[in-house]
Scaffold this active site. Structure first.
Site, PDB file in Angstrom:
ATOM      1  CG  ASP A 146      68.157  65.112-163.059  1.00 17.13           C
ATOM      2  OD1 ASP A 146      67.367  64.826-163.984  1.00 17.13           O
ATOM      3  OD2 ASP A 146      68.105  66.193-162.436  1.00 17.13           O
TER       4      ASP A 146
ATOM      5  CD  GLU B 282      66.072  69.429-156.056  1.00 16.07           C
ATOM      6  OE1 GLU B 282      66.745  68.668-155.346  1.00 16.07           O
ATOM      7  OE2 GLU B 282      66.357  69.668-157.240  1.00 16.07           O
TER       8      GLU B 282
ATOM      9  CG  ASN C 254      66.903  64.663-159.635  1.00 16.70           C
ATOM     10  OD1 ASN C 254      67.875  63.946-159.383  1.00 16.70           O
ATOM     11  ND2 ASN C 254      66.922  65.961-159.401  1.00 16.70           N
TER      12      ASN C 254
ATOM     13  CE  LYS D   1      71.344  64.580-158.860  1.00 13.17           C
ATOM     14  NZ  LYS D   1      70.291  65.421-158.270  1.00 13.17           N
TER      15      LYS D   1
ATOM     16  CG  HIS E 231      68.270  72.454-154.563  1.00 11.96           C
ATOM     17  ND1 HIS E 231      67.996  73.403-155.521  1.00 11.96           N
ATOM     18  CD2 HIS E 231      68.786  71.394-155.226  1.00 11.96           C
ATOM     19  CE1 HIS E 231      68.311  72.930-156.710  1.00 11.96           C
ATOM     20  NE2 HIS E 231      68.797  71.723-156.571  1.00 11.96           N
TER      21      HIS E 231
ATOM     22  CE  LYS F 209      70.735  73.436-160.925  1.00  9.56           C
ATOM     23  NZ  LYS F 209      70.637  72.405-159.877  1.00  9.56           N
ATOM     24  NE  ARG F 210      67.466  70.274-168.539  1.00 10.49           N
ATOM     25  CZ  ARG F 210      67.938  69.701-167.435  1.00 10.49           C
ATOM     26  NH1 ARG F 210      67.630  70.202-166.243  1.00 10.49           N
ATOM     27  NH2 ARG F 210      68.715  68.642-167.498  1.00 10.49           N
TER      28      ARG F 210
ATOM     29  CG  ASP G 285      68.102  63.838-155.948  1.00 10.13           C
ATOM     30  OD1 ASP G 285      66.875  63.664-156.141  1.00 10.13           O
ATOM     31  OD2 ASP G 285      68.667  64.941-156.088  1.00 10.13           O
TER      32      ASP G 285
HETATM   33 MG   LIG Z   1      67.948  67.062-155.689  1.00 11.09          MG
END
Ligand SMILES: [Mg+2]
Length: 376
Positions: free
Chosen positions: A26, A258, A208, A177, A308, A62-63, A206
């Protein structure tokens, strides 16, 4: 019939890594802040009771962060053993205080989320009800939009093909995105998707968190003509004032939330009137107990809701929100579960199975790298 208290006999905690079929990017990858994502880490809690009931919950990262969530859950879970699993409010507080030295947000509460969600799954299974019915539903299906087809690692042709596929599968909106270094390319992609899906089909973008305030306003003004359902995370997740300025300046609704990791952080966003649509994440804010508090605050402030990720949990919660919500369709977690969520006429159908209505697959067990049982 009188109630006989049950007791938590054991909590089994497991950690696994779900590999993604292609590395995902993203806007955070394009600004150099993160590497493409190749896997998602999960913390799974399975609770067993003396009366023979069980429940599953999960949290994710995530990560980085998955190992820390697992480690924290292992340290505090013992506080729940022997307690009545139906006393979820008491259990949440007890687990929170067991780890209070490291705070009441972020990893500390995300570790509790898996246990809290398992407690709700268990309670609904005991009652023989889908979770949404246990909590008190407004509806049996929720509008759904697809995110997984619109990432920046995908070419425009791929994005258009995935949008067509989503629409064929009965999904009711497409999210793309944005936040590329070249804003003209963002506009080209979003306009092409709008043309492809037609003027009336719900479309979201989005960023991000990767625009600054000036860029967000300029891009937001350019996007006004495309009749977007929302612009998501135009600014840094903690810039409540910047989001509020943007929400006042634009006709297009602003969505965010989120990345926030507690009810208190969301409360600040709500108080500043930073968004039109709030996007909490139950595993990130500490589970269902906390998410329910947030739904009350958000409804009171007149906000719309679009939780989310983790559609397997959020479908049930969104079904309980007074205003018509959206749930985010991601196919990434499919390999973890035996069941598939059904989409029809733009909506995701709340499963009629008891609890969350999910069973972890053999594949999920095969990906599990560590597991421990607390209790007996
Ligand atoms: Mg998002």
């Amino acid at each position: 019939m009188t109630y006989t208290p049950d007791a938590i006999r054991s909590i089994t905690l497991s950690t696994l890594r779900l590999p993604l079929s292609v590395p995902i990017s993203d806007a955070k990858v394009f600004t150099g802040r993160q590497k493409p994502m190749t896997e998602v880490a999960f913390l799974i809690a399975e609770i067993q009771t003396e009366q023979g009931f069980s429940g599953h919950g999960f949290s994710y990262s995530k990560r980085a962060g998955g190992a820390a969530q697992y480690a924290h859950a292992k340290e505090v879970a013992d506080a729940a053993i022997g307690e009545d699993p139906n006393d979820i409010q008491k259990l949440y507080t007890k687990l929170l205080w067991a780890g209070a030295s490291v705070g009441r947000s972020g990893v500390a509460t995300q570790a509790l989320a898996a246990i809290d969600i398992a407690l709700y799954d268990l309670k609904a299974k005991r009652a023989g009800l889908p979770l949404s019915k246990l909590l008190g539903a407004h509806r049996d299906s929720v509008r759904t939009y697809n995110t997984s087809g619109g990432f920046l690692n995908a070419s425009l042709d791929e994005v258009l093909a995935r949008a067509s596929q989503s629409i064929e599968e009965g999904i009711g909106g497409i999210k793309i995105k944005v936040g590329l270094p070249d804003s003209a390319e963002d506009l080209r992609r979003v306009r092409a998707v709008r043309e492809h899906i037609g003027d009336a089909f719900p479309l979201m973008v989005d960023a991000n968190q990767q625009w600054d305030r000036a860029t967000a306003l300029r891009m937001g003004r350019r996007f006004e003509e495309l009749d977007l359902i929302w612009i998501e995370e135009p600014l840094d997740a903690y810039d409540a004032e910047g989001h509020a300025d943007l929400a006042r300046a634009l006709d297009t609704p602003i969505a965010t939330g989120e990345m926030l990791a507690s009810v208190a952080e969301h409360e600040r966003l709500i108080a500043a009137r930073s968004c039109d649509i709030i996007q909490p994440d139950a595993p990130r804010v500490g589970g269902i107990t906390q998410f329910m508090r947030l739904m009350t605050l958000a409804d009171q402030a007149g906000l719309d809701l679009a939780p989310h990720f983790a559609m397997e949990i959020h479908l049930h919660l969104a079904a309980c929100y007074p205003r018509e919500p959206w749930v985010e369709h991601f196919d990434w977690l499919d390999p973890l579960f035996e069941e598939r969520l059904e989409t029809r006429d733009g909506r995701m159908i709340v499963p009629d199975r008891p609890g969350l209505g999910i069973t972890f697959s053999d594949q999920a067990r095969a990906w599990t790298t560590e597991s421990v049982t607390i209790g007996r």
